[in-house]
Design an enzyme around this catalytic site. Sequence first.
Site, PDB file in Angstrom:
ATOM      1  N   CYS A  31     -15.150 -76.466  38.466  1.00 24.37           N
ATOM      2  CA  CYS A  31     -13.827 -75.345  38.323  1.00 24.37           C
ATOM      3  C   CYS A  31     -14.608 -74.149  38.594  1.00 24.37           C
ATOM      4  O   CYS A  31     -15.508 -73.632  38.270  1.00 24.37           O
ATOM      5  CB  CYS A  31     -13.236 -75.348  36.993  1.00 24.37           C
ATOM      6  SG  CYS A  31     -12.185 -76.510  36.606  1.00 24.37           S
ATOM      7  N   TYR A 189      -8.648 -85.068  30.600  1.00 24.02           N
ATOM      8  CA  TYR A 189      -7.499 -84.702  31.255  1.00 24.02           C
ATOM      9  C   TYR A 189      -6.439 -85.856  31.428  1.00 24.02           C
ATOM     10  O   TYR A 189      -6.813 -86.951  30.835  1.00 24.02           O
ATOM     11  CB  TYR A 189      -7.757 -84.287  32.539  1.00 24.02           C
ATOM     12  CG  TYR A 189      -8.697 -83.075  32.370  1.00 24.02           C
ATOM     13  CD1 TYR A 189      -8.242 -81.916  31.951  1.00 24.02           C
ATOM     14  CD2 TYR A 189      -9.976 -82.799  33.129  1.00 24.02           C
ATOM     15  CE1 TYR A 189      -8.975 -80.751  31.775  1.00 24.02           C
ATOM     16  CE2 TYR A 189     -10.866 -81.797  32.803  1.00 24.02           C
ATOM     17  CZ  TYR A 189     -10.305 -80.618  32.086  1.00 24.02           C
ATOM     18  OH  TYR A 189     -11.138 -79.588  32.065  1.00 24.02           O
TER      19      TYR A 189
END
Length: 380
Positions: A31, A189
């Site tokens: 990220c 996730y």
Amino acid sequence: MTTATEPPLLFTPLRLRELTVRNRMWVSPMCQYSVAERDGVPTDWHLVHLGGRAAGGFGLVMTEGTAVTPDGRISPQDAGLWNDAQAEAWARVVAFVHGQGAAAGIQLAHAGRKASTYAMALERDGTIPAAAGGWTPVGPSPVAYPGLDVPHELTHDGIAAVVAAFGAAAARADRAGFDLLELHGAHGYLIHQFLSPLSNFRTDGFGGSFENRTRFLREVVAAVRASWPEGKPLSVRFSGSEWAGGGWTLEETGELARRLGPLGVDLVDVSSGGVVAPQERVTVGPGYQVGFAREVRKLSGLPTAAVGMITEPAQAEEILVEGSADVVLFGRVALREPAWPLRAAAELGVPRDAAPYPTQYLKGAWPRSGPVRERRNADR
């Protein structure tokens, strides 16, 4: 460690379907939290970040987890691929990566109950409230990740919409020119949330048994394969261990990977953890996740990628030599050393003409060869 006919395995090409990647040193998805808030469009930062590592010699560079829907972002600063403006911006990044001789991979993701959180750089915890630009996350069950808000439980229509969003994003990824697509099924996730008994408490066809808990991912794979060209490879990232009792297991990872092969999955990227982080007891050390990749490779029969505190060329080479994995993914070390493969070439004795130097960097190649030139010529 190398001869004219036997280069280190790190520097040998890997073919998956119609894609040939120049070497087995790949950049892991990481990220960046660097888009303009809420638009999901990659920026010059992504061009420089990924392009710099392509120029640094990595065989394939992978995007951060790229959201397939607005509410699937980890934070408002995450990149997306739910519209054509995002695809056009990614195409610019892909073109530069290709120009450096590297392949471009994209990781498609949905954060599920871990969505709408503050970007890591802000050093704040918790779910962002709606008044501050956040949104209500969704998940397989109305059970919160520790420290975050309770998500809305996805209905069957909601599940179908997310599956379709993965398929639509895959089509955009193809149009943007990406070579490899990875589904993020790890780190707690959404896909991982469906897989794990620690986050999936459903009693319908998407919960309970192994068959039911894996149904969501199998439907996503089918939707993506319907949109993603036959000649382009598909990867899935799993958490091989949750570092917590009663959760998703390494054996389940291997069995699911084995079943996904006939559905069109070509590579398994094996990491760990993420679904119940505060409860985890992680034993960390150099190469601490490599054993997961080795076991999944054995159980599934599919090629695997290893990741996790792999920092030295000899260490990475040994992972391939011993058959633990087919690819080595580099995360933090690639942030510190964008040209890590060039150091690896020097340390493993790869000749400069066989190392992945861009023409512009040949002056810095090691070892130097040829006649000594006057300084004024060498510096031109």
